[in-house]
Design a protein around this motif. Structure first.
Motif, PDB file in Angstrom:
ATOM      1  N   UNK A 292     -38.402  -1.361 -34.227  1.00  0.00           N
ATOM      2  CA  UNK A 292     -39.782  -1.841 -34.211  1.00  0.00           C
ATOM      3  C   UNK A 292     -40.638  -1.031 -35.191  1.00  0.00           C
ATOM      4  N   UNK A 293     -41.886  -1.440 -35.340  1.00  0.00           N
ATOM      5  CA  UNK A 293     -42.782  -0.808 -36.292  1.00  0.00           C
ATOM      6  C   UNK A 293     -42.982   0.684 -36.067  1.00  0.00           C
ATOM      7  N   UNK A 294     -43.331   1.118 -34.854  1.00  0.00           N
ATOM      8  CA  UNK A 294     -43.521   2.557 -34.609  1.00  0.00           C
ATOM      9  C   UNK A 294     -42.264   3.378 -34.876  1.00  0.00           C
ATOM     10  N   UNK A 295     -41.108   2.822 -34.516  1.00  0.00           N
ATOM     11  CA  UNK A 295     -39.854   3.545 -34.768  1.00  0.00           C
ATOM     12  C   UNK A 295     -39.593   3.668 -36.261  1.00  0.00           C
ATOM     13  N   UNK A 296     -39.888   2.619 -36.993  1.00  0.00           N
ATOM     14  CA  UNK A 296     -39.724   2.666 -38.446  1.00  0.00           C
ATOM     15  C   UNK A 296     -40.595   3.759 -39.042  1.00  0.00           C
ATOM     16  N   UNK A 297     -41.833   3.839 -38.572  1.00  0.00           N
ATOM     17  CA  UNK A 297     -42.733   4.880 -39.062  1.00  0.00           C
ATOM     18  C   UNK A 297     -42.215   6.264 -38.759  1.00  0.00           C
ATOM     19  N   UNK A 298     -41.675   6.448 -37.546  1.00  0.00           N
ATOM     20  CA  UNK A 298     -41.148   7.766 -37.162  1.00  0.00           C
ATOM     21  C   UNK A 298     -39.922   8.143 -37.993  1.00  0.00           C
ATOM     22  N   UNK A 299     -39.007   7.202 -38.167  1.00  0.00           N
ATOM     23  CA  UNK A 299     -37.786   7.485 -38.925  1.00  0.00           C
ATOM     24  C   UNK A 299     -38.103   7.813 -40.391  1.00  0.00           C
ATOM     25  N   UNK A 300     -39.067   7.123 -40.960  1.00  0.00           N
ATOM     26  CA  UNK A 300     -39.450   7.406 -42.343  1.00  0.00           C
ATOM     27  C   UNK A 300     -40.107   8.772 -42.466  1.00  0.00           C
ATOM     28  N   UNK A 301     -40.914   9.126 -41.469  1.00  0.00           N
ATOM     29  CA  UNK A 301     -41.542  10.451 -41.487  1.00  0.00           C
ATOM     30  C   UNK A 301     -40.485  11.539 -41.397  1.00  0.00           C
ATOM     31  N   UNK A 302     -39.489  11.318 -40.544  1.00  0.00           N
ATOM     32  CA  UNK A 302     -38.412  12.305 -40.389  1.00  0.00           C
ATOM     33  C   UNK A 302     -37.544  12.395 -41.643  1.00  0.00           C
ATOM     34  N   UNK A 303     -37.534  11.342 -42.432  1.00  0.00           N
ATOM     35  CA  UNK A 303     -36.722  11.297 -43.657  1.00  0.00           C
ATOM     36  C   UNK A 303     -37.547  11.587 -44.906  1.00  0.00           C
TER      37      UNK A 303
END
Length: 317
Positions: A292-303
């Protein structure tokens, strides 16, 4: 003649002698009657001159690549890319910097263009600005330069005091420095950590370094900013996934990029963009990573914003 006039004449004499040694300033007697030629013939000659520029840039590719790798490493730590030049060189730096926010969604403070004399010098010559190393140091101090920053001094001649002063001051503060010029053995190249000297030869019009030299500088600046952004994860393959959709054309381009990256239907693309506030990179990740959108944002921040790394993380979970 008073002492001031004598000193002035001496200075101009020294400068004329110095210019006479520069490849970019060389006079070409074979073109002395160019103003008598038909327009088509002048255009043909100019086009032929321009053909030599890519080869001159190609000869410097190893040095350009090395400089980019060092710059990208510093920018990955939060550093900035700062261009500094006077006249045409300064304008080219400002142009390249101004293209980064809409192209790569960078903060306007992340890639900065400094021109001797300030914004007014973009359209009007500012008396004496290019001759001041002190002005360059003051302009950099206003940015509160750090050791994580990269400063690119730009000067066709390689002798412009503003560009040299910028590089010297930046280097004294521990910043990475690059000197981009169009003459071999330039003072600018010697002053920088990485000297890039693209020798394009004498100009069609003697002294008009907005021609081949300007073209060469534009090509190298394109490489510096674009490849640095690739290294920072601003692209996915050759897709401009960090594009900022600020107008209708860019909004259409955003949808096309998501489609090219995912092969998704129009309905899926619209849903993904809606779920990610129009962020192209995030939308691609929601589709390809099935998140989902929030998870995508979190994964990109972590990467650190690298879409490929975020996709790998999504597929592992």
């Amino acid at each position: 003649m008073n002492s001031t006039s004598s000193a002035s004449s001496s200075t101009y004499g020294e400068l004329r002698a110095q210019l006479a040694t520069l490849t970019t300033e060389a006079f070409r007697p074979e073109l002395a009657d160019i103003d008598r030629l038909p327009t088509t013939e002048i255009a043909r000659i100019m086009n032929g001159e321009d053909e030599s520029v890519p080869a001159a840039v190609a000869a410097q590719l190893p040095g350009i690549a090395t400089a980019i790798d060092f710059a990208a490493e510093r920018m990955s730590r939060g550093g900035r890319l700062v261009y500094a030049g006077a006249g045409t060189a300064g304008r080219l730096g400002v142009l390249d910097a101004s293209e980064c926010p809409p192209t790569f969604n960078t903060d306007p403070a992340q890639v900065v263009g400094l021109i001797a004399g300030g914004p007014e010098a973009m359209v009007t010559a500012v008396e004496g600005a290019e001759d001041s190393k002190e002005l360059a140091a003051a302009d950099l101090d206003a940015l509160k330069l750090t050791a994580d920053d990269t400063v690119v001094g730009i000067s066709a001649s390689g002798r412009t005091p503003y560009a040299i002063g910028a590089v010297e001051h930046a280097r004294s503060l521990g910043a990475l420095t690059i000197g981009l010029s169009c003459n071999a053995g330039s003072e600018l190249g010697s002053a920088a950590d990485h000297g890039i000297e693209v020798v394009v030869g004498p100009e069609l019009l003697t002294g008009s370094t907005r021609l081949k030299a300007g073209t060469a500088q534009k090509l190298v600046l394109n490489m510096i900013s674009t490849i640095t952004m690739i290294r920072l994860g601003k692209t996915y393959g050759n897709l401009m996934v960090d594009v900022r959709a600020s107008n209708e054309k860019l909004r259409a381009r955003s949808r096309r990029i998501v489609a090219l990256a995912t092969g998704a239907s129009d309905a899926e693309i619209e849903a993904a963009l809606a779920a990610t506030d129009g962020e192209v990179k995030n939308a691609i990740l929601t589709i390809l990573g099935s998140v989902d959108g929030p998870t995508a944002g979190r994964l990109l921040a972590e990467s650190d914003g690298h879409l490929r790394a975020a996709l790998e993380s999504a597929r592992k979970n």
